[in-house]
Design a protein around this motif. Structure first.
Motif, PDB file in Angstrom:
ATOM      1  N   ASN A 148      40.716 103.488  29.641  1.00 44.34           N
ATOM      2  CA  ASN A 148      40.819 104.263  30.878  1.00 44.34           C
ATOM      3  C   ASN A 148      41.982 103.824  31.762  1.00 44.34           C
ATOM      4  O   ASN A 148      42.010 104.137  32.954  1.00 44.34           O
ATOM      5  CB  ASN A 148      39.505 104.201  31.669  1.00 44.34           C
ATOM      6  CG  ASN A 148      39.042 102.777  31.898  1.00 44.34           C
ATOM      7  OD1 ASN A 148      39.840 101.843  31.833  1.00 44.34           O
ATOM      8  ND2 ASN A 148      37.758 102.601  32.161  1.00 44.34           N
ATOM      9  N   GLY A 149      42.936 103.101  31.174  1.00 44.15           N
ATOM     10  CA  GLY A 149      44.111 102.701  31.943  1.00 44.15           C
ATOM     11  C   GLY A 149      45.021 103.877  32.223  1.00 44.15           C
ATOM     12  O   GLY A 149      44.887 104.949  31.609  1.00 44.15           O
ATOM     13  N   PRO A 150      45.956 103.734  33.139  1.00 44.79           N
ATOM     14  CA  PRO A 150      46.916 104.809  33.405  1.00 44.79           C
ATOM     15  C   PRO A 150      47.727 105.104  32.155  1.00 44.79           C
ATOM     16  O   PRO A 150      47.961 104.226  31.325  1.00 44.79           O
ATOM     17  CB  PRO A 150      47.793 104.231  34.526  1.00 44.79           C
ATOM     18  CG  PRO A 150      47.646 102.747  34.401  1.00 44.79           C
ATOM     19  CD  PRO A 150      46.249 102.512  33.926  1.00 44.79           C
ATOM     20  N   THR A 151      48.156 106.353  32.005  1.00 43.34           N
ATOM     21  CA  THR A 151      48.969 106.716  30.849  1.00 43.34           C
ATOM     22  C   THR A 151      50.359 106.107  30.989  1.00 43.34           C
ATOM     23  O   THR A 151      50.792 105.696  32.080  1.00 43.34           O
ATOM     24  CB  THR A 151      49.104 108.232  30.709  1.00 43.34           C
ATOM     25  OG1 THR A 151      49.905 108.723  31.808  1.00 43.34           O
ATOM     26  CG2 THR A 151      47.741 108.912  30.698  1.00 43.34           C
ATOM     27  N   LEU A 152      51.090 106.084  29.866  1.00 43.81           N
ATOM     28  CA  LEU A 152      52.457 105.577  29.915  1.00 43.81           C
ATOM     29  C   LEU A 152      53.334 106.471  30.801  1.00 43.81           C
ATOM     30  O   LEU A 152      54.196 105.972  31.523  1.00 43.81           O
ATOM     31  CB  LEU A 152      53.032 105.484  28.501  1.00 43.81           C
ATOM     32  CG  LEU A 152      54.472 104.988  28.374  1.00 43.81           C
ATOM     33  CD1 LEU A 152      54.718 103.715  29.155  1.00 43.81           C
ATOM     34  CD2 LEU A 152      54.837 104.800  26.901  1.00 43.81           C
ATOM     35  N   LEU A 153      53.112 107.770  30.753  1.00 47.16           N
ATOM     36  CA  LEU A 153      53.869 108.660  31.637  1.00 47.16           C
ATOM     37  C   LEU A 153      53.624 108.307  33.101  1.00 47.16           C
ATOM     38  O   LEU A 153      54.560 108.268  33.915  1.00 47.16           O
ATOM     39  CB  LEU A 153      53.486 110.117  31.371  1.00 47.16           C
ATOM     40  CG  LEU A 153      54.172 110.787  30.177  1.00 47.16           C
ATOM     41  CD1 LEU A 153      53.513 112.134  29.885  1.00 47.16           C
ATOM     42  CD2 LEU A 153      55.658 110.970  30.435  1.00 47.16           C
ATOM     43  N   ASP A 154      52.371 108.035  33.464  1.00 45.97           N
ATOM     44  CA  ASP A 154      52.059 107.649  34.836  1.00 45.97           C
ATOM     45  C   ASP A 154      52.712 106.319  35.198  1.00 45.97           C
ATOM     46  O   ASP A 154      53.224 106.140  36.317  1.00 45.97           O
ATOM     47  CB  ASP A 154      50.547 107.548  35.039  1.00 45.97           C
ATOM     48  CG  ASP A 154      49.852 108.902  35.042  1.00 45.97           C
ATOM     49  OD1 ASP A 154      50.534 109.916  35.275  1.00 45.97           O
ATOM     50  OD2 ASP A 154      48.630 108.942  34.791  1.00 45.97           O
ATOM     51  N   GLU A 155      52.682 105.392  34.268  1.00 45.34           N
ATOM     52  CA  GLU A 155      53.270 104.079  34.525  1.00 45.34           C
ATOM     53  C   GLU A 155      54.783 104.175  34.730  1.00 45.34           C
ATOM     54  O   GLU A 155      55.360 103.436  35.531  1.00 45.34           O
ATOM     55  CB  GLU A 155      52.965 103.137  33.348  1.00 45.34           C
ATOM     56  CG  GLU A 155      51.538 102.630  33.292  1.00 45.34           C
ATOM     57  CD  GLU A 155      51.339 101.377  34.115  1.00 45.34           C
ATOM     58  OE1 GLU A 155      51.680 101.381  35.319  1.00 45.34           O
ATOM     59  OE2 GLU A 155      50.839 100.387  33.554  1.00 45.34           O
ATOM     60  N   ILE A 156      55.435 105.074  33.986  1.00 48.96           N
ATOM     61  CA  ILE A 156      56.882 105.254  34.144  1.00 48.96           C
ATOM     62  C   ILE A 156      57.196 105.963  35.450  1.00 48.96           C
ATOM     63  O   ILE A 156      58.152 105.623  36.162  1.00 48.96           O
ATOM     64  CB  ILE A 156      57.451 106.030  32.942  1.00 48.96           C
ATOM     65  CG1 ILE A 156      57.447 105.138  31.691  1.00 48.96           C
ATOM     66  CG2 ILE A 156      58.862 106.530  33.224  1.00 48.96           C
ATOM     67  CD1 ILE A 156      57.861 105.850  30.422  1.00 48.96           C
ATOM     68  N   THR A 157      56.379 106.934  35.791  1.00 50.86           N
ATOM     69  CA  THR A 157      56.634 107.738  36.986  1.00 50.86           C
ATOM     70  C   THR A 157      56.383 106.967  38.275  1.00 50.86           C
ATOM     71  O   THR A 157      57.201 107.006  39.210  1.00 50.86           O
ATOM     72  CB  THR A 157      55.758 109.002  36.961  1.00 50.86           C
ATOM     73  OG1 THR A 157      56.072 109.765  35.798  1.00 50.86           O
ATOM     74  CG2 THR A 157      55.975 109.849  38.206  1.00 50.86           C
ATOM     75  N   SER A 158      55.264 106.249  38.323  1.00 51.99           N
ATOM     76  CA  SER A 158      54.893 105.623  39.603  1.00 51.99           C
ATOM     77  C   SER A 158      54.203 104.281  39.445  1.00 51.99           C
ATOM     78  O   SER A 158      53.637 103.769  40.415  1.00 51.99           O
ATOM     79  CB  SER A 158      53.971 106.567  40.389  1.00 51.99           C
ATOM     80  OG  SER A 158      52.810 106.868  39.627  1.00 51.99           O
ATOM     81  N   GLY A 159      54.243 103.703  38.253  1.00 54.74           N
ATOM     82  CA  GLY A 159      53.537 102.459  38.007  1.00 54.74           C
ATOM     83  C   GLY A 159      54.459 101.286  37.727  1.00 54.74           C
ATOM     84  O   GLY A 159      55.506 101.130  38.367  1.00 54.74           O
ATOM     85  N   SER A 160      54.108 100.484  36.732  1.00 48.15           N
ATOM     86  CA  SER A 160      54.782  99.207  36.517  1.00 48.15           C
ATOM     87  C   SER A 160      56.200  99.323  35.982  1.00 48.15           C
ATOM     88  O   SER A 160      56.943  98.341  35.974  1.00 48.15           O
ATOM     89  CB  SER A 160      53.944  98.346  35.563  1.00 48.15           C
ATOM     90  OG  SER A 160      53.819  98.958  34.290  1.00 48.15           O
ATOM     91  N   TYR A 161      56.614 100.512  35.509  1.00 50.86           N
ATOM     92  CA  TYR A 161      57.984 100.698  35.019  1.00 50.86           C
ATOM     93  C   TYR A 161      58.857 101.461  36.015  1.00 50.86           C
ATOM     94  O   TYR A 161      60.055 101.628  35.776  1.00 50.86           O
ATOM     95  CB  TYR A 161      57.979 101.455  33.685  1.00 50.86           C
ATOM     96  CG  TYR A 161      57.177 100.778  32.610  1.00 50.86           C
ATOM     97  CD1 TYR A 161      57.727  99.743  31.845  1.00 50.86           C
ATOM     98  CD2 TYR A 161      55.868 101.141  32.364  1.00 50.86           C
ATOM     99  CE1 TYR A 161      56.990  99.106  30.874  1.00 50.86           C
ATOM    100  CE2 TYR A 161      55.120 100.510  31.388  1.00 50.86           C
ATOM    101  CZ  TYR A 161      55.671  99.493  30.646  1.00 50.86           C
ATOM    102  OH  TYR A 161      54.938  98.856  29.686  1.00 50.86           O
TER     103      TYR A 161
END
Length: 296
Positions: free
Chosen positions: A275-288
């Motif tokens: 249930n973690g954030p998706t990679l797209l979400d992480e790139i858009t507004s998360g750890s990346y």
């Protein structure tokens, strides 16, 4: 349980170790030096300084444990390590969780644990080692197969967000190939949960795919990274030759595989809930995501 863990200070291991401890297991972490020993001891594990190819050390420690979880898989390490673990656990029916890799299955639009193997040259060595673990008698041999692991700003996703930018009025972020290939993905913390569930509940001879069910294309990931960074020209495709020159032929062959997976078996058999954030979400507004937008 008392668990022998390798790779505790690595990218995946730094999520697996606290998960094991949170679940009430005691952990002996096999590490290479005093610096890594201090890290795992600070996290709450017992450090064992040594090498994964020290057969006697591994066999003795495995014998004294309630199970083994091997994250530090490597072409030169695995044949020796597996032999030693099987010697230490022989006839105990204790768990031995080994690490595989999604690239073993080659390009496939719906990868399951039973899909045929078609590995790129880079990971062709894995199959024989996994077969030894799964076929071991008197040991609960299990293989967890991570897909593309992301989260905490690290892992292969950095090849997307840190890709070269073009020059000129409207520079563009370079893709890996043309970007049409899908990547099966899993958040590192979700993967850690799967490892612990497999250790605790997995049946002998079982394989579990660490795949969240989110399978973005590399172009989708690149476009998200370009937008987040304010790159004026968006993305631009590379030829296979251009990507090979940049990343190496072996890694390029693997990264160009078109792979999708739902990772259903872990959910059904073990109650795994990624249930973690998706990679797209992480790139858009998360750890990346860049700390500040820099239009180039």
């Amino acid at each position: 349980m008392s668990i022998l863990l390798t790779g505790a200070t690595g990218y995946i291991g730094t999520s697996v170790l606290p998960r094991l401890l949170e679940e009430g297991h005691s952990v002996t972490a096999l590490v290479r030096n005093a610096e890594k020993a201090a890290i795992v001891e600070a996290a709450g594990a017992t450090a064992l300084i040594g090498d994964a190819t020290d057969s006697d050390l591994v066999a003795e420690t495995a014998l004294a444990s309630d199970g083994v979880l091997h994250l530090a898989s490597g072409e030169d390490v695995d044949p020796v390590f597996i032999t030693a673990v099987l010697r230490g656990l022989e006839g105990s029916d204790k768990p031995f969780v080994h690490t595989g890799g999604i690239w073993t299955y080659g390009s496939n639009a719906d990868i399951t644990e039973d899909s045929p193997a078609a590995p790129p040259a880079l990971t062709a060595w894995r199959g024989a080692n996994e077969a030894r673990v799964l076929g071991a008698e008197g040991v609960r041999g299990i293989v967890v197969v991570p897909s593309i692991v992301y989260g905490r700003g690290a892992g292969l996703a950095r090849l997307i967000v840190d890709a070269p930018r073009g020059e000129g009025v409207a520079p563009a972020l370079h893709l890996i190939g043309d970007g049409a290939q899908h990547w099966a993905t899993v958040h590192v913390d979700d993967l850690a949960a799967l490892y612990v569930l497999a250790l605790e509940q997995g049946d002998a001879g079982s394989v579990y795919l660490g795949a969240s069910g989110a399978n973005p294309t590399v172009r989708e990931l690149g476009e998200a990274a370009a937008t987040a960074a304010g790159i004026a020209g968006g993305v631009v495709a590379e030829t296979v030759e251009e990507t090979s020159e940049r990343l190496g032929a072996g890694l390029t062959e693997a990264l160009l595989l078109d792979q999708q997976s739902r990772g259903s078996k872990g959910r059904i058999d073990l109650g795994w809930e990624p249930n973690g954030p998706t990679l797209l979400d992480e790139i858009t507004s998360g750890s990346y995501a860049p700390e500040s937008v820099d239009a180039r």
